[in-house]
Scaffold this motif. Structure first.
Motif, PDB file in Angstrom:
ATOM      1  N   ARG A  42       1.195   1.074 -12.020  1.00 20.63           N
ATOM      2  CA  ARG A  42       0.680   1.179 -10.937  1.00 20.63           C
ATOM      3  C   ARG A  42      -0.408   0.804 -10.388  1.00 20.63           C
ATOM      4  O   ARG A  42      -0.361   0.426  -9.382  1.00 20.63           O
ATOM      5  N   HIS A  43      -1.110  -0.271 -11.139  1.00 16.74           N
ATOM      6  CA  HIS A  43      -1.666  -0.887 -10.658  1.00 16.74           C
ATOM      7  C   HIS A  43      -1.061  -2.192 -10.054  1.00 16.74           C
ATOM      8  O   HIS A  43      -2.054  -2.676  -9.271  1.00 16.74           O
ATOM      9  N   GLN A  45       1.302  -2.047  -8.626  1.00 17.10           N
ATOM     10  CA  GLN A  45       2.264  -1.483  -7.462  1.00 17.10           C
ATOM     11  C   GLN A  45       0.559  -1.795  -5.959  1.00 17.10           C
ATOM     12  O   GLN A  45       1.486  -2.570  -4.679  1.00 17.10           O
ATOM     13  N   HIS A  46      -0.051  -0.986  -6.866  1.00 19.50           N
ATOM     14  CA  HIS A  46      -1.421  -1.685  -5.425  1.00 19.50           C
ATOM     15  C   HIS A  46      -1.581  -2.889  -4.983  1.00 19.50           C
ATOM     16  O   HIS A  46      -2.251  -3.161  -3.901  1.00 19.50           O
ATOM     17  N   ARG A  49       1.330  -3.914  -2.838  1.00 21.21           N
ATOM     18  CA  ARG A  49       0.331  -3.690  -1.165  1.00 21.21           C
ATOM     19  C   ARG A  49      -1.218  -3.840  -0.977  1.00 21.21           C
ATOM     20  O   ARG A  49      -1.245  -2.919   0.159  1.00 21.21           O
ATOM     21  N   GLU A  50      -1.563  -4.448  -1.538  1.00 23.28           N
ATOM     22  CA  GLU A  50      -2.700  -4.409  -1.052  1.00 23.28           C
ATOM     23  C   GLU A  50      -3.612  -3.678  -0.786  1.00 23.28           C
ATOM     24  O   GLU A  50      -4.671  -3.320  -0.232  1.00 23.28           O
ATOM     25  N   GLU A  51      -3.461  -2.181  -2.393  1.00 22.46           N
ATOM     26  CA  GLU A  51      -4.372  -1.603  -2.363  1.00 22.46           C
ATOM     27  C   GLU A  51      -5.542  -1.439  -3.161  1.00 22.46           C
ATOM     28  O   GLU A  51      -5.458  -0.917  -4.307  1.00 22.46           O
ATOM     29  N   TRP A  52      -5.981  -2.222  -2.433  1.00 21.43           N
ATOM     30  CA  TRP A  52      -7.553  -3.065  -3.941  1.00 21.43           C
ATOM     31  C   TRP A  52      -8.830  -1.589  -3.790  1.00 21.43           C
ATOM     32  O   TRP A  52      -9.380  -1.024  -4.633  1.00 21.43           O
ATOM     33  N   ALA A  54      -7.534   1.799  -4.582  1.00 17.00           N
ATOM     34  CA  ALA A  54      -7.167   1.808  -5.264  1.00 17.00           C
ATOM     35  C   ALA A  54      -7.435   1.951  -6.725  1.00 17.00           C
ATOM     36  O   ALA A  54      -6.749   2.354  -8.281  1.00 17.00           O
ATOM     37  N   LEU A  55      -7.808   0.687  -7.086  1.00 15.24           N
ATOM     38  CA  LEU A  55      -8.046   0.194  -7.880  1.00 15.24           C
ATOM     39  C   LEU A  55      -9.268   0.167  -8.759  1.00 15.24           C
ATOM     40  O   LEU A  55     -10.419   0.476  -8.309  1.00 15.24           O
ATOM     41  N   CYS A  61      -9.876  -5.865 -10.617  1.00  9.40           N
ATOM     42  CA  CYS A  61      -9.222  -6.117  -9.628  1.00  9.40           C
ATOM     43  C   CYS A  61      -9.179  -8.158  -9.429  1.00  9.40           C
ATOM     44  O   CYS A  61      -7.744  -8.627  -9.904  1.00  9.40           O
TER      45      CYS A  61
END
Length: 267
Positions: A42-43, A45-46, A49-52, A54-55, A61
């Motif tokens: 899941r990390h 995937q984040h 997607r540049e979903e920082w 969520a990390l 990161c």
């Protein structure tokens, strides 16, 4: 966060796009990268997607991006620096609980293995205790065929010498039980001892006594030693005796006579 179209050449590629394209070019799936880098899928995937937000923290990161890039052949140091520069003003605080990830199942022993190990340890402890108990029983049990005495018997008297051979030798009285007695020098003479003797107590008849005599009601608990040799009790049975001579030759003759009288007649 703005989504980027990978086919739009006018838009600069993000870190996530470059990682995804390099992974696909290498023919790797996210599951394979996760297995290789030990980073939860899941990390990954984040990151793509540049979903920082969520990390976890920025440090995590940066580390994740470096490991991911190195695993697929990109420059991990360069990409991690870029991510650090970008996240310096973009990150929002996250709760500390999000920094901790569940342990990797590949590194945690199965519950069944832990249960089996605990059972084996318990069995070893029980076996050891049983073995120690067996040793204790063997140590305390008497050997087969060996008779354990219940109580120690009175020492057997030595054969009394002839009366004429002990004349003038010392006489000692030993009480095997508590007993009252009176010892005087001749009948009606001065008392040499008058009282109770405790078990184990001794009395040496004075060598200066001319005619020592004894009076007691329990002569069977008074053992006589003549010249240092135990010749037995003053009398074999309980009865009152009075004015019995304690000279060595008289005591020996008295005990010899009592022993002869106690012997059964010859058939």
């Amino acid at each position: 966060m703005t989504e980027h179209d990978p086919d739009d050449r006018s838009t600069p590629q993000t870190v996530g796009d470059r990682l995804r394209q390099a992974r696909e070019a290498a023919g790797l799936s996210l599951d394979q990268v996760a297995s290789q880098t030990r980073i939860p899928m899941r990390h990954l995937q984040h990151i793509e997607r540049e979903e920082w937000d969520a990390l976890p923290a920025v440090t995590y990161c940066v580390g994740f991006v470096r490991s991911y890039a190195n695993a697929i052949g990109l420059d991990g140091a360069e990409l991690s620096r870029e991510v650090r520069d970008r996240l310096g003003g973009l990150r929002t605080p996250v709760q500390a609980a999000e920094y901790y990830e569940p342990a990797d199942p590949a590194r945690v022993p199965p519950r069944t293995l832990a249960i089996v190990a605990a059972l084996i340890a318990a069995a070893l402890v029980i076996g050891y205790l049983a073995w120690r108990g067996t040793l204790n029983e063997e140590a305390t049990a008497p050997a087969s065929g060996v008779t354990v005495p219940i109580e120690e018997a009175d020492p057997a008297p030595t054969a009394p010498p002839q009366p004429q051979a002990v004349a003038g030798q010392s006489v000692m009285l030993t009480a095997t039980q508590e007993v009252w007695l009176r010892i005087s020098d001749s009948s009606g003479g001065p008392a040499l001892f008058n009282g109770t003797m405790a078990a184990g107590q001794t009395f040496d008849v004075p060598a200066t006594a001319q005619a020592p005599v004894i009076r007691t009601g329990r002569p069977q608990v008074i053992r006589v030693s003549v010249g240092g040799r135990d010749i037995g009790p003053l009398e074999p049975a309980e009865r009152t005796i009075s004015d019995v001579s304690l000279r060595a030759e008289d005591v020996v003759a008295r005990i010899q006579g009592a022993a002869t009288a106690a012997q059964p007649p010859a058939p």
